[in-house]
Design an enzyme around this catalytic site. Structure first.
Site, PDB file in Angstrom:
ATOM      1  N   GLU A 642       0.825  -1.211   0.000  1.00  8.71           N
ATOM      2  CA  GLU A 642       0.000   0.000   0.000  1.00  8.71           C
ATOM      3  C   GLU A 642       0.857   1.259   0.000  1.00  8.71           C
ATOM      4  O   GLU A 642       0.493   2.268  -0.615  1.00  8.71           O
ATOM      5  CB  GLU A 642      -0.946  -0.032   1.207  1.00  8.71           C
ATOM      6  CG  GLU A 642      -2.027  -1.099   1.055  1.00  8.71           C
ATOM      7  CD  GLU A 642      -2.906  -1.236   2.271  1.00  8.71           C
ATOM      8  OE1 GLU A 642      -4.120  -1.009   2.166  1.00  8.71           O
ATOM      9  OE2 GLU A 642      -2.380  -1.584   3.346  1.00  8.71           O
ATOM     10  N   GLU A 662      -3.604  -9.189   3.241  1.00 10.43           N
ATOM     11  CA  GLU A 662      -4.387  -9.044   4.477  1.00 10.43           C
ATOM     12  C   GLU A 662      -5.445 -10.128   4.650  1.00 10.43           C
ATOM     13  O   GLU A 662      -5.716 -10.555   5.778  1.00 10.43           O
ATOM     14  CB  GLU A 662      -5.039  -7.655   4.506  1.00 10.43           C
ATOM     15  CG  GLU A 662      -4.094  -6.520   4.848  1.00 10.43           C
ATOM     16  CD  GLU A 662      -3.342  -5.969   3.647  1.00 10.43           C
ATOM     17  OE1 GLU A 662      -2.674  -4.941   3.788  1.00 10.43           O
ATOM     18  OE2 GLU A 662      -3.418  -6.596   2.563  1.00 10.43           O
TER      19      GLU A 662
END
Length: 789
Positions: A642, A662
């Site tokens: 990210e 995730e």
């Protein structure tokens, strides 16, 4: 009037109720498990029906269990073990072999909800007999958890189970947790303090009213053999603060909040009239459900008025409407009483008073009888049924509350025969949902006023929690700065509601002080300059280039909150310094650029937060009008990916791997990955990568457009420097203006509208020294000398 002979044979009827309890200081203490307590109550319910218990048990086709606290939240500990199929473990002990077993969602509404639901099933012909039960052995678990001869309550029962989950949606939020609003006393205290302000009562008068409300409850509990605290107390005792009756959360002392350290169980046997007749259950045991309703309130911060509970009130009113009676015609009343507001919110609208001669509880209430976890109201039903049988033809009301005045299940009972009556809760729920919600400001900054408040009293000291309103009407949560002793004193001794405060937000949440001046004094704004030394990062300045290295190679450069804060501080300094034109971020070592959030730290129980500017100080940062280049060496996983996505340019060495991993650890890519990846690469490919958490190598990332350049192993930083040199040869003013225009137009879908968008960056560019220098240098055929102005 309906007679017993006119009743439809499918009509549901309560035929048996039972309770069980033990105290660790009692002479008959047996250290029963939750399963055994429920089974003891269930056997009492079968015996109470006045027919052959074995025949009754054999007829049960449905069993439903109310969750204990230790199975009501994910990861909750069960120190002495638990059954993997609580309803069937209880059914086994009473000789029942039902086709269906239910484990209900969490919440104090569960007992009455299950009775209403399974009564409806019986009326529809889908069931003949249902046994509903719940229990808690919290007192025993706490008493024996560290004992050398502690019992093992583990049971591997298996079998069919309709596990409905925790049912916590809308009741738990990260926003509330950030501000310490994690416990029931603090949440309910917000409502009581809002109600006090609405009524215009002083702190002393309101606290006295709480004592007067609950003192009659203690008298009932004192006479109840199943009560956990059978002690009669005066109103003065209930509110007087001392070592035994400490403050828990303003305005609550320990004596007036629900007591969860109990060993209690209760059960109800429900069947059709046809089955009751067939099995020989005497008609004087039958109790009918005359009215019922179930409604849900909006989430706490969405509610228009925190001093009232419209869903609770309307559910109670509707149950009475269906029964065809008013509150004045009730013989017995039991109002869920986990905290004072759960009682007074109903009293306000139903015309009930603390000194009502009928009483407002049949058990003694949750603080005194005991808050038997989610199962309290099963005890209320059991007591109500017993009392109605002694006064045939009268009516009893039970109100069951769950969450934070969130879910309410209400019912009216009587021995008077009646067919099943359907309710209109769905229509009423639509009306409640249609009421506009209050807009929430997650990040609150600026002048505000206190709407309601509480103070939590913990070993570490008092913590002030405020629900405030900004000048634009948005509602927010905040904690009181511990150093602001004047504001904390106002919360503990004064009248805070309506008082002006000043709010400021950061990665940890919102904080309020009594004034802007106090905020500046306690939290001076950080000057955005680079420091000489950082704990979790290294910085190197080379002319107009800033190189930032995440320096946690022993943890694959995973980030803790403190590391995030440092990176945020570094990037603040970068964007504020006019002499820094390009930044590169990379990771120490050759194994990992950044492996994301440090999950070991997160699992430690220590506070977790992310700066307002996002993970790595980048993923939520607005107005990034200076270029940031990611030099990816090794893994860019989760939050590390990210960070790369948030950068303008990505250079990766050929050992790099990218993943939004995730979902593989039960999380989501909430720091921008879910938004940026589908915009950076083909959406279908992004979907696959996000949902699977799969890693992709640097070459594939390059083919997809996620990476600008792939370079040989170990040269990612050199590759990033090469691009930086190219950018530094251009006008920094033009670079900044270009990024600003791209930022401003990224949300404009129509191409021409985006092209025609007027940006102030263009005006600044037209009057800049760099534009003139660029034109002059071009004409003179020389290299420009950029000034960044």
């Amino acid at each position: 009037m309906t007679t017993i002979d006119d009743i439809d044979s499918r009509t549901p009827v309560l035929v048996g109720v039972g309770q069980a309890a033990e105290r660790i200081d009692g002479s008959a203490y047996r250290a029963l498990s939750a399963v055994e307590l429920a089974a003891a109550a269930a056997r009492e319910a079968l015996a109470d029906a006045g027919a052959n218990s074995e025949a009754l048990a054999a007829r049960i086709d449905t069993v439903a269990g109310v969750r204990q606290f230790e199975i009501s939240t994910p990861g909750a500990p069960a120190p002495l073990g638990k059954s993997d199929n609580y309803p069937r473990s209880v059914a086994d002990r009473v000789g029942a072999d039902p086709a269906r077993a239910i484990l209900e969602v969490s919440g104090g509404q569960s007992p009455q909800h299950l009775i209403t639901e399974l009564a409806r099933n019986i009326a529809a012909g889908n069931s003949d007999a249902a046994l509903i039960f719940g229990s808690e052995a919290i007192s025993t678990v706490r008493h024996l958890a560290k004992s050398e001869q502690r019992p093992d309550f583990t049971e591997q029962r298996g079998g069919q189970l309709e596990d409905r989950g925790f049912g916590l949606s809308g009741l738990v939020s990260r926003y509330a947790m950030m501000h310490g609003l994690t416990d029931a006393p603090s949440q309910y205290a917000l409502f009581d303090n809002a109600r006090r302000a609405r009524l215009g009562l002083s702190r002393e008068d309101y606290r006295r009213s709480i004592g007067e409300l609950f003192a009659p409850f203690t008298r009932v509990a004192a006479k109840n053999p199943y009560a956990a605290a059978p002690v009669e107390r005066s109103a003065e005792e209930l509110i007087a603060v001392d070592d035994r009756n400490r403050m828990v959360a303003e305005p609550y002392t320990r004596f007036v909040v629900a007591r969860d350290q109990v060993n209690q169980g209760a059960a109800v046997l429900l069947m059709s009239v046809a089955a009751a007749r067939e099995l020989g259950v005497p008609q004087d045991k039958w109790v009918f459900l005359h009215g019922h309703a179930e409604l849900r309130e909006k989430n706490l911060l969405d509610r228009p008025d925190l001093s009232v509970a419209p869903a609770l009130v309307r559910a109670a009113e509707h149950a009475l409407e269906i029964a065809g009676i008013g509150a004045d015609q009730l013989h017995t009343i039991d109002l869920y009483s986990c905290f004072p507001i759960a009682v007074s919110a109903l009293c306000d609208d139903l015309g009930l008073t603390a000194d009502d001669p009928r009483g407002l509880t049949v058990t003694g209430g949750l603080p005194f009888f005991g808050g038997a976890g989610n199962n309290y109201s099963m005890h209320a039903v059991a007591e109500t049924v017993a009392r109605l049988r002694t006064t045939p033809g009268t009516y009893g009301f039970v109100g069951a509350n769950g969450g934070t005045l969130s879910k309410y299940s209400a019912a009216v009972y009587s021995t008077t025969p009646t067919d099943w009556r359907e309710d209109e809760s769905r229509r009423l729920q639509e009306e409640l949902n249609a009421v506009p919600s209050v807009e929430t400001a997650v990040q609150a900054d600026g002048p505000a006023r206190i709407e309601t408040y509480t103070v939590k009293y913990e070993r570490s000291g008092p913590t002030g929690i405020v629900v405030g309103r900004l000048d634009d009407g948005r509602r927010f949560l905040a904690t009181v700065a511990p150093q602001d002793t004047d504001l904390l004193a106002l919360l503990t001794t004064g009248d805070p509601v309506g008082h002006p405060v000043f709010a400021r937000s950061d990665g940890r949440g919102n904080v309020v002080t009594g004034s802007p001046e106090k905020m500046k004094e306690l939290f001076p704004q950080r000057v955005p300059v680079l420091r000489d030394d950082y704990e979790f990062a290294r910085v190197h300045r080379d002319g107009h280039l800033l190189e930032i290295t995440i320096n946690r190679p022993e943890a694959r450069n995973a980030l803790t909150p403190q590391a995030n804060e440092e990176l945020d501080e570094i990037f603040d300094a970068y964007f504020a310094d006019p002499e820094l034109w390009v930044a590169i971020i990379t990771g120490a070592g050759d194994q990992s650029f950044c492996s994301g959030n440090d999950l070991r730290y997160s699992a430690s129980g220590k506070p977790v937060w992310v700066p307002k500017n996002g993970f790595g100080g980048l993923t939520s940062r607005r107005d990034m009008t200076k270029p940031v280049i990611a030099a990816v060496n090794g893994f860019a996983m989760g939050g590390g990916c990210e960070i790369a996505l948030a950068c303008h340019i990505v250079v990766a060495d050929d050992t790099a791997q990218f993943a939004l991993s995730e979902t593989r650890v039960g999380l989501i890519a909430g720091a921008g990955g879910l938004v940026r990846l589908p915009r950076a690469i083909p959406p279908k490919v992004a979907n696959e990568l996000i949902l699977t958490g799969r890693k992709i190598p640097a070459e594939q990332a390059h083919e997809l457009g996620l990476v600008n350049r792939v370079v040989p192993a170990g040269t990612a930083l050199d590759g990033a420097r090469a691009i930086a040199v190219e950018i530094l040869s251009a006008s920094p003013t033009s670079v900044r203006a270009s990024l600003q225009v791209m930022n401003e137009t990224s949300g404009i879908s129509d191409v021409i509208d985006a092209v025609d968008h007027h940006s102030p960056a263009l005006d600044d560019l037209m009057t800049s020294e760099d534009m003139m220098e660029g034109l002059l240098a071009f004409g003179a055929k020389r290299a420009p000398q950029w000034k960044n102005r």
